[in-house]
Design a protein around this motif. Structure first.
Motif, PDB file in Angstrom:
ATOM      1  N   ALA A 167     -12.405 -78.648  51.540  1.00  0.00           N
ATOM      2  CA  ALA A 167     -12.697 -78.473  52.966  1.00  0.00           C
ATOM      3  C   ALA A 167     -13.674 -77.323  53.111  1.00  0.00           C
ATOM      4  N   PHE A 168     -14.645 -77.482  54.021  1.00  0.00           N
ATOM      5  CA  PHE A 168     -15.719 -76.491  54.187  1.00  0.00           C
ATOM      6  C   PHE A 168     -16.391 -76.212  52.837  1.00  0.00           C
ATOM      7  N   ASP A 169     -16.493 -77.270  52.016  1.00  0.00           N
ATOM      8  CA  ASP A 169     -17.142 -77.202  50.697  1.00  0.00           C
ATOM      9  C   ASP A 169     -16.428 -76.268  49.728  1.00  0.00           C
ATOM     10  N   VAL A 170     -15.153 -76.014  49.985  1.00  0.00           N
ATOM     11  CA  VAL A 170     -14.342 -75.179  49.095  1.00  0.00           C
ATOM     12  C   VAL A 170     -13.154 -76.007  48.605  1.00  0.00           C
ATOM     13  N   VAL A 171     -12.897 -75.974  47.290  1.00  0.00           N
ATOM     14  CA  VAL A 171     -11.765 -76.703  46.730  1.00  0.00           C
ATOM     15  C   VAL A 171     -10.500 -75.852  46.876  1.00  0.00           C
ATOM     16  N   MET A 172      -9.482 -76.443  47.495  1.00  0.00           N
ATOM     17  CA  MET A 172      -8.226 -75.741  47.711  1.00  0.00           C
ATOM     18  C   MET A 172      -7.468 -75.561  46.381  1.00  0.00           C
ATOM     19  N   PRO A 173      -6.604 -74.537  46.297  1.00  0.00           N
ATOM     20  CA  PRO A 173      -5.946 -74.230  45.015  1.00  0.00           C
ATOM     21  C   PRO A 173      -4.897 -75.236  44.563  1.00  0.00           C
ATOM     22  N   LYS A 174      -4.388 -76.073  45.463  1.00  0.00           N
ATOM     23  CA  LYS A 174      -3.360 -77.046  45.081  1.00  0.00           C
ATOM     24  C   LYS A 174      -3.843 -78.472  45.300  1.00  0.00           C
ATOM     25  N   GLY A 175      -3.420 -79.362  44.396  1.00  0.00           N
ATOM     26  CA  GLY A 175      -3.725 -80.772  44.550  1.00  0.00           C
ATOM     27  C   GLY A 175      -2.771 -81.425  45.531  1.00  0.00           C
ATOM     28  N   ILE A 176      -3.197 -82.572  46.095  1.00  0.00           N
ATOM     29  CA  ILE A 176      -2.387 -83.317  47.065  1.00  0.00           C
ATOM     30  C   ILE A 176      -1.890 -84.600  46.397  1.00  0.00           C
ATOM     31  N   PRO A 177      -0.565 -84.748  46.236  1.00  0.00           N
ATOM     32  CA  PRO A 177      -0.040 -85.939  45.561  1.00  0.00           C
ATOM     33  C   PRO A 177      -0.593 -87.236  46.151  1.00  0.00           C
ATOM     34  N   TYR A 178      -1.070 -88.124  45.263  1.00  0.00           N
ATOM     35  CA  TYR A 178      -1.560 -89.477  45.566  1.00  0.00           C
ATOM     36  C   TYR A 178      -2.903 -89.514  46.306  1.00  0.00           C
ATOM     37  N   LYS A 179      -3.476 -88.351  46.592  1.00  0.00           N
ATOM     38  CA  LYS A 179      -4.740 -88.348  47.349  1.00  0.00           C
ATOM     39  C   LYS A 179      -5.848 -89.093  46.605  1.00  0.00           C
ATOM     40  N   GLY A 180      -5.986 -88.849  45.306  1.00  0.00           N
ATOM     41  CA  GLY A 180      -7.031 -89.518  44.535  1.00  0.00           C
ATOM     42  C   GLY A 180      -6.866 -91.019  44.537  1.00  0.00           C
TER      43      GLY A 180
END
Length: 316
Positions: free
Chosen positions: A44-57
């Motif tokens: 978000a805002f071209d910054v990768v957040m520190p945690k992954g989101i389950p099943y997002k990929g």
């Protein structure tokens, strides 16, 4: 959260290169095929957040696959197969260094620029007297430069793209045609689902044979914004926020926690509870956009699963 994909380091048969984007990791095979893995990273805002989101990929990959198949009669795309819920395999392409952003409504970035007093976006004029989420008289294309990891995409006009030689005029004309065609079809598909396709971005590449094709994702909640059609007019009359399906809810949460990717700002803490709530929202997005029930992939040995499925496909 160990079942999420935040990084991959595969060494597939015939592998000649690897590219890491904000969300996807792309492996080149024999300089001919691309293996694209949709990670669970959240940007978000071209910054990768520190945690992954389950099943997002998985969600992004499966929506993109469905939408590519639904639009391939209009615009050629790079896709050959999806041998795994998180993987797409297609033709190797040289990407154009611009994202074709198209907007049917004044929302998100366009609305923020408008509120700041700007009436020109990427060389396109926006009328006075508009309110946030108003529909433009006709869709507008507002391109952005394609940023590398850790950098920001930047607005750019058609004139600057051509004058700087980023894309030839002949190619750019076709990119515009394809963008309008895809947005028109995406709008039609969304309407059938009771949704409004508000804005989206498309990325294109050129095959070895010189053919321009659609690449990356299409009409996913990461690349697109959707409103619910049944409440649009009523909410707009009251000048109330639209009920929407997109990653905007994450952006608003970050803004509410004083983060917009600007220098010196710290990413707010994302609790496991919040991360799981984001995962649930992505599943909701999937089911609304596709009209199908989301089936969670087996994530018990997710890296082994991906490797086995990709190697099995490449052997064929």
């Amino acid at each position: 959260m160990s079942t999420t994909i935040t990084e991959t380091n595969f060494n597939f048969p015939g592998q000649t290169a690897k590219y890491t984007g904000k969300v996807r990791e792309v492996y080149t095979i024999n300089d001919d095929l691309l293996v694209m893995i949709a990670s669970d990273r959240l940007s978000a805002f071209d910054v990768v957040m520190p945690k992954g989101i389950p099943y997002k990929g998985q969600i992004l990959n499966q929506i993109a696959t469905k939408m590519m198949k639904a639009t391939e009669h209009l615009v050629p795309n790079w896709l050959i197969a999806t041998p795994d819920p998180n993987v797409a395999i297609g033709h190797a392409c040289e990407p154009f260094k611009v994202e074709m952003v198209i907007r049917g409504y004044m929302s998100g970035h366009a609305a923020r620029e408008y509120k700041a007093g700007k009436r020109m976006l990427c060389g396109v004029e926006m009328s006075n007297g508009m309110i946030e989420n108003d529909k433009f008289p006709s869709p507008i294309i507002t391109p952005a430069t394609k940023a590398e990891m850790g950098e920001h995409d930047e607005d750019i006009s058609r004139e600057d793209i051509l004058s700087r030689g980023i894309v030839s005029e002949e190619d750019y004309i076709l990119l515009e045609i394809y963008t309008y065609l895809l947005f028109k079809e995406g709008t039609k598909i969304a309407k059938e689902r009771g949704l409004i396709l508000v804005d989206t971005k498309y990325e294109f590449g050129k095959t070895k044979e010189g053919k321009i094709v659609l690449i990356d994702e299409i009409h996913t909640p990461d690349s697109s914004r959707y409103f619910y059609a049944d409440t649009y007019n009523e909410l707009q009359k009251k000048q109330q926020p639209q009920k929407q399906l997109s990653k905007e809810f994450v952006r608003q949460w970050l803004i509410g926690n004083d983060f917009q990717g600007k220098e010196g700002q710290e990413i707010p803490l994302m609790s496991d509870e919040y991360v799981n709530s984001v995962s649930e929202r992505y599943i909701e997005l999937y089911e609304n956009i596709t009209g199908e029930t989301f089936v969670k992939g087996d994530v018990s040995n997710i890296m082994d699963r991906i490797e086995e499925n990709v190697v099995s496909f490449l052997k064929k």
